[in-house]
Design an enzyme around this catalytic site. Sequence first.
Site, PDB file in Angstrom:
ATOM      1  N   GLY A 188      33.456  32.351  37.605  1.00  0.00           N
ATOM      2  CA  GLY A 188      32.333  32.668  36.780  1.00  0.00           C
ATOM      3  C   GLY A 188      32.107  34.035  36.694  1.00  0.00           C
ATOM      4  O   GLY A 188      32.272  34.675  37.830  1.00  0.00           O
ATOM      5  N   TYR A 204      34.264  23.848  34.124  1.00  0.00           N
ATOM      6  CA  TYR A 204      35.079  24.009  32.960  1.00  0.00           C
ATOM      7  C   TYR A 204      36.563  23.657  33.300  1.00  0.00           C
ATOM      8  O   TYR A 204      36.841  23.699  34.514  1.00  0.00           O
ATOM      9  CB  TYR A 204      35.053  25.453  32.492  1.00  0.00           C
ATOM     10  CG  TYR A 204      35.756  26.695  33.224  1.00  0.00           C
ATOM     11  CD1 TYR A 204      34.857  27.132  34.160  1.00  0.00           C
ATOM     12  CD2 TYR A 204      36.748  27.162  32.913  1.00  0.00           C
ATOM     13  CE1 TYR A 204      35.614  28.247  34.801  1.00  0.00           C
ATOM     14  CE2 TYR A 204      37.336  28.152  33.644  1.00  0.00           C
ATOM     15  CZ  TYR A 204      36.591  28.470  34.804  1.00  0.00           C
ATOM     16  OH  TYR A 204      37.384  29.708  35.484  1.00  0.00           O
ATOM     17  N   GLY A 214      39.937  46.794  25.816  1.00  0.00           N
ATOM     18  CA  GLY A 214      41.456  46.066  25.667  1.00  0.00           C
ATOM     19  C   GLY A 214      42.329  47.189  26.372  1.00  0.00           C
ATOM     20  O   GLY A 214      42.166  47.728  27.436  1.00  0.00           O
ATOM     21  N   ASP A 242      35.858  41.708  34.273  1.00  0.00           N
ATOM     22  CA  ASP A 242      35.085  41.302  35.430  1.00  0.00           C
ATOM     23  C   ASP A 242      35.756  42.039  36.775  1.00  0.00           C
ATOM     24  O   ASP A 242      34.827  42.561  37.414  1.00  0.00           O
ATOM     25  CB  ASP A 242      35.149  39.635  35.871  1.00  0.00           C
ATOM     26  CG  ASP A 242      34.567  38.766  34.658  1.00  0.00           C
ATOM     27  OD1 ASP A 242      33.722  39.306  33.910  1.00  0.00           O
ATOM     28  OD2 ASP A 242      35.061  37.537  34.907  1.00  0.00           O
TER      29      ASP A 242
HETATM   30  P1  ADP Z   1      36.883  42.010  28.696  1.00  0.00           P
HETATM   31  O1  ADP Z   1      37.534  41.024  29.551  1.00  0.00           O
HETATM   32  O2  ADP Z   1      35.443  42.113  29.265  1.00  0.00           O
HETATM   33  O3  ADP Z   1      36.942  41.697  27.089  1.00  0.00           O
HETATM   34  P2  ADP Z   1      38.672  44.199  28.053  1.00  0.00           P
HETATM   35  O4  ADP Z   1      39.748  42.980  27.426  1.00  0.00           O
HETATM   36  O5  ADP Z   1      38.377  45.061  27.055  1.00  0.00           O
HETATM   37  O6  ADP Z   1      37.544  43.341  28.920  1.00  0.00           O
HETATM   38  O7  ADP Z   1      39.620  44.615  29.160  1.00  0.00           O
HETATM   39  C1  ADP Z   1      39.076  45.278  30.478  1.00  0.00           C
HETATM   40  C2  ADP Z   1      40.100  46.011  30.891  1.00  0.00           C
HETATM   41  O8  ADP Z   1      41.255  45.424  31.493  1.00  0.00           O
HETATM   42  C3  ADP Z   1      40.756  47.226  30.100  1.00  0.00           C
HETATM   43  O9  ADP Z   1      39.980  48.258  30.188  1.00  0.00           O
HETATM   44  C4  ADP Z   1      42.045  47.364  30.827  1.00  0.00           C
HETATM   45  O10 ADP Z   1      41.699  48.346  31.823  1.00  0.00           O
HETATM   46  C5  ADP Z   1      42.533  46.061  31.010  1.00  0.00           C
HETATM   47  N1  ADP Z   1      43.210  45.329  30.031  1.00  0.00           N
HETATM   48  C6  ADP Z   1      42.902  44.328  29.492  1.00  0.00           C
HETATM   49  N2  ADP Z   1      44.307  44.099  28.511  1.00  0.00           N
HETATM   50  C7  ADP Z   1      44.998  44.917  28.364  1.00  0.00           C
HETATM   51  C8  ADP Z   1      46.049  45.343  28.014  1.00  0.00           C
HETATM   52  N3  ADP Z   1      46.707  44.441  26.908  1.00  0.00           N
HETATM   53  N4  ADP Z   1      47.033  46.238  28.709  1.00  0.00           N
HETATM   54  C9  ADP Z   1      46.279  46.952  29.657  1.00  0.00           C
HETATM   55  N5  ADP Z   1      45.512  46.774  30.355  1.00  0.00           N
HETATM   56  C10 ADP Z   1      44.473  45.769  29.774  1.00  0.00           C
END
Ligand code: ADP
Length: 303
Positions: A28, A86, A225, A256
């Site tokens: 979670g 879940y 991301g 997280d």
């Molecule tokens: P959330 O899970 O909150 O949506 P994000 O998808 O923005 O968060 O991802 C959080 C962190 O995980 C990013 O800042 C990055 O450091 C890492 N991350 C996520 N996706 C990728 C990716 N495709 N390549 C490299 N790092 C990633």
Amino acid sequence: MRVLAIGECMAELAPAEVPGNYRLGFAGDTFNTAWYLARLRPDMAVSFQTAIGTDAISRQLREAVAGCGIGTDHIRTVPDRTVGLYLITLTDGERSFSYWRDHSAARLLADDAAALARAMEEADLVYFSGITLAILAPAARKTLLDALRTARAAGKRIAFDPNLRPRLWSDMGEMTETIMQGAAICDIALPSFEDEARWFDDADPEATADRYTAAGAETVVVKNGSDPVHYRQGDAQGAYPVPPLSSVIDTTAAGDSFNAAILAGIADDSPMEASIARACRLAGQVVQGRGALVPVDPARVDG
Ligand code: ADP
């Protein structure tokens, strides 16, 4: 630093090797952050506040939380309710999630204001999320926000991941309004740009950072991301490019885990860019594994 994470930890059924078989786990959003924080910093007192039932799976959840080195003293028990569940389904390698959490015990985690206050008294930093707010009834939401406001006034630091989950809200206006109430009582905001852009019409990560700064957060770290992480800390600001990865397997709990490294950095008074670098290395390991709780190597997080 003593950290208290508040939220829901659910039972997770994930596909096992043998088709049709499932493996039981617990995860979670705020719990995941507590779990990564406890792995990064075994010396730190990390505890988790939620509510569970009195049945066998609830007892198992408590034991699992304790087994990860996370304090369980502030987990309430509520008779006649049980933990949320879940189930993960894999279709051509894509994961989809089905939830049974509408009547989970965690929805009552903020019903005892005195217990909440006691839990926060024992912490230096309190971490909660938009999901923590989403699962509560309006009166309990107010109880939680009031308790956080009081804790902040008493000198505790408050960290918040807005974690916008429209499926958990019946009204989108209520969602955005409540998220900004959370923003108004936090010192550290950890939003994700993609979600924020959709519901707050932010044109770019700077707009997201500006909105949380204007709401009162001293530190804002905007995840995006694989795109650069934007941050504000007092008068300082910047963008940190995320190191590219050769493969991404499963992005569950990327945010997280990222948050855990930022909170560890705040505990250590690390410079923000060094914390973001560690957060990217941690989340980078997490997205290259499967599931929410990936057994990461803390030495590789330090670089
Ligand atoms: P959330 O899970 O909150 O949506 P994000 O998808 O923005 O968060 O991802 C959080 C962190 O995980 C990013 O800042 C990055 O450091 C890492 N991350 C996520 N996706 C990728 C990716 N495709 N390549 C490299 N790092 C990633």
